[in-house]
Design an enzyme around this catalytic site. Structure first.
Site, PDB file in Angstrom:
ATOM      1  N   LEU A 105       0.865  -1.171   0.000  1.00 16.58           N
ATOM      2  CA  LEU A 105       0.000   0.000   0.000  1.00 16.58           C
ATOM      3  C   LEU A 105       0.905   1.224   0.000  1.00 16.58           C
ATOM      4  O   LEU A 105       1.913   1.248   0.702  1.00 16.58           O
ATOM      5  CB  LEU A 105      -0.893   0.023   1.252  1.00 16.58           C
ATOM      6  N   ASP A 106       0.529   2.244  -0.766  1.00 15.35           N
ATOM      7  CA  ASP A 106       1.325   3.469  -0.791  1.00 15.35           C
ATOM      8  C   ASP A 106       1.440   4.046   0.616  1.00 15.35           C
ATOM      9  O   ASP A 106       0.608   3.779   1.490  1.00 15.35           O
ATOM     10  CB  ASP A 106       0.675   4.509  -1.698  1.00 15.35           C
ATOM     11  N   LYS A 107       2.438   4.879   0.821  1.00 18.53           N
ATOM     12  CA  LYS A 107       2.686   5.472   2.138  1.00 18.53           C
ATOM     13  C   LYS A 107       1.471   6.217   2.666  1.00 18.53           C
ATOM     14  O   LYS A 107       1.171   6.178   3.864  1.00 18.53           O
ATOM     15  CB  LYS A 107       3.896   6.409   2.059  1.00 18.53           C
TER      16      LYS A 107
END
Length: 245
Positions: A105-107
Site C-alpha cells: 500500500l502506498d505510504k
C-alpha cells in the site's frame, strides 16, 4: 504432526535463535502443558502441545497471517532507512522473523495490509492470474463521468505509459461534494488505483483498502492496530486463489 525437539520448535517460530532458546529452557522459562521443561532435546507436537516461552504462548502452526489496519505515513516494507514500516508497528506479541507485507500500500494509503511469513500464500493472492480481488474506497478531487468510467474500468484501463490493466469494477458511493467510489481490482500495479483515476482526469485524495478476496478489514481495528487472521478468515482470501478458472 510428528514430534520435534523442543528447541527446534521454538526456534522455528522465529521467536529466538536455537542457542537463545536452549538458554531459556535451561533457565526453566519454558513450559509445555503447564510443566517446566529443562531438556532441549525432549520432543513435542507444536500443533497439539501447549508451549509457553517466558510467559508467552507459542503460536501454533508453521506460518502466521496478520491483518493490520495500516495508518498513513507508514511504508509497506520490512525495513526502511527513513520511515516506520508495517512490520515495525506490529505489537511485540505478533512479531517474528521473516514477516513481510503481502502486497504494498502506498505510504499515504490506509486500510487492510496483510502481513505474513508464508511466501507461497503471498504469491497466490498477488498473482494477477489468480484473480484475488482487492477492494478500495477512493475519494477524488472531482467526480468522474460514472458511466464512461465504469465502462473504461470494465474494459481495462490503459495507463499513460501504455500499460493495459485487467478488467475492474467501479461503483458510486457518493458523487457530491466529496466524490467517493468503490473500486475492485485483480492486480496490484504501482499506484494502480490512483493512475486509473488519473487516466480519467481525476486525482485520488484519499484511498483505503477495505477487503482482500472476500475478507473485509475488521472494523474494530483502529489505525495502527493488528491481529491474527483465523483459519476460517484465511479461507475467505485463499478460496479464489486456489480455484482458478
Amino acid at each position: 504432526m510428528s514430534k520435534e525437539r523442543l528447541d527446534k520448535i521454538i526456534a522455528s517460530s522465529g521467536l529466538s535463535t536455537r542457542s537463545e532458546v536452549k538458554a531459556l529452557i535451561k533457565k526453566g522459562l519454558v513450559k509445555v502443558n503447564d510443566t517446566i521443561i529443562k531438556d532441549s532435546s525432549e520432543k513435542f507436537d507444536c500443533e497439539t502441545d501447549d508451549i509457553v516461552v517466558d510467559g508467552k504462548p507459542l503460536r501454533k502452526g508453521k506460518y502466521v497471517y496478520i491483518m493490520l489496519n495500516k495508518p498513513k505515513g507508514v511504508v509497506s516494507a520490512t525495513n526502511d532507512n527513513k520511515d516506520l514500516t508495517v512490520v515495525d508497528i506490529l505489537p511485540e506479541e505478533l512479531k517474528r522473523k521473516n514477516l513481510f507485507p503481502a502486497g504494498r500500500l502506498d505510504k499515504d494509503t490506509v486500510g487492510f495490509c496483510l502481513i505474513t511469513d508464508d511466501g507461497d500464500f503471498a504469491h497466490d493472492i498477488l498473482a494477477p492470474g489468480h484473480h484475488v480481488n482487492k477492494t478500495y474506497i477512493a475519494q477524488l478531487d472531482k467526480p468522474v463521468n460514472f458511466e464512461k468510467a465504469r465502462q473504461a474500468f470494465f474494459d481495462g484501463v490503459v495507463l499513460g505509459d501504455g500499460t493495459v490493466l485487467l478488467s475492474a469494477d467501479l461503483d458510486i458511493i457518493e458523487n457530491g461534494d466529496i466524490p467517493t467510489y468503490k473500486v475492485v481490482i485483480k492486480e496490484g500495479k504501482y499506484h494502480q488505483v490512483k493512475r486509473m483515476f488519473a487516466s480519467l482526469g481525476s486525482t485520488v485524495t484519499e484511498l483505503k483498502r477495505i477487503k482482500i478476496g472476500e475478507l473485509p478489514l475488521d472494523e474494530n481495528l483502529k489505525p495502527g492496530e493488528a491481529r491474527l487472521i483465523t483459519p476460517e478468515e484465511l479461507r475467505k482470501i485463499t478460496q479464489k486463489a486456489h480455484n482458478i478458472v
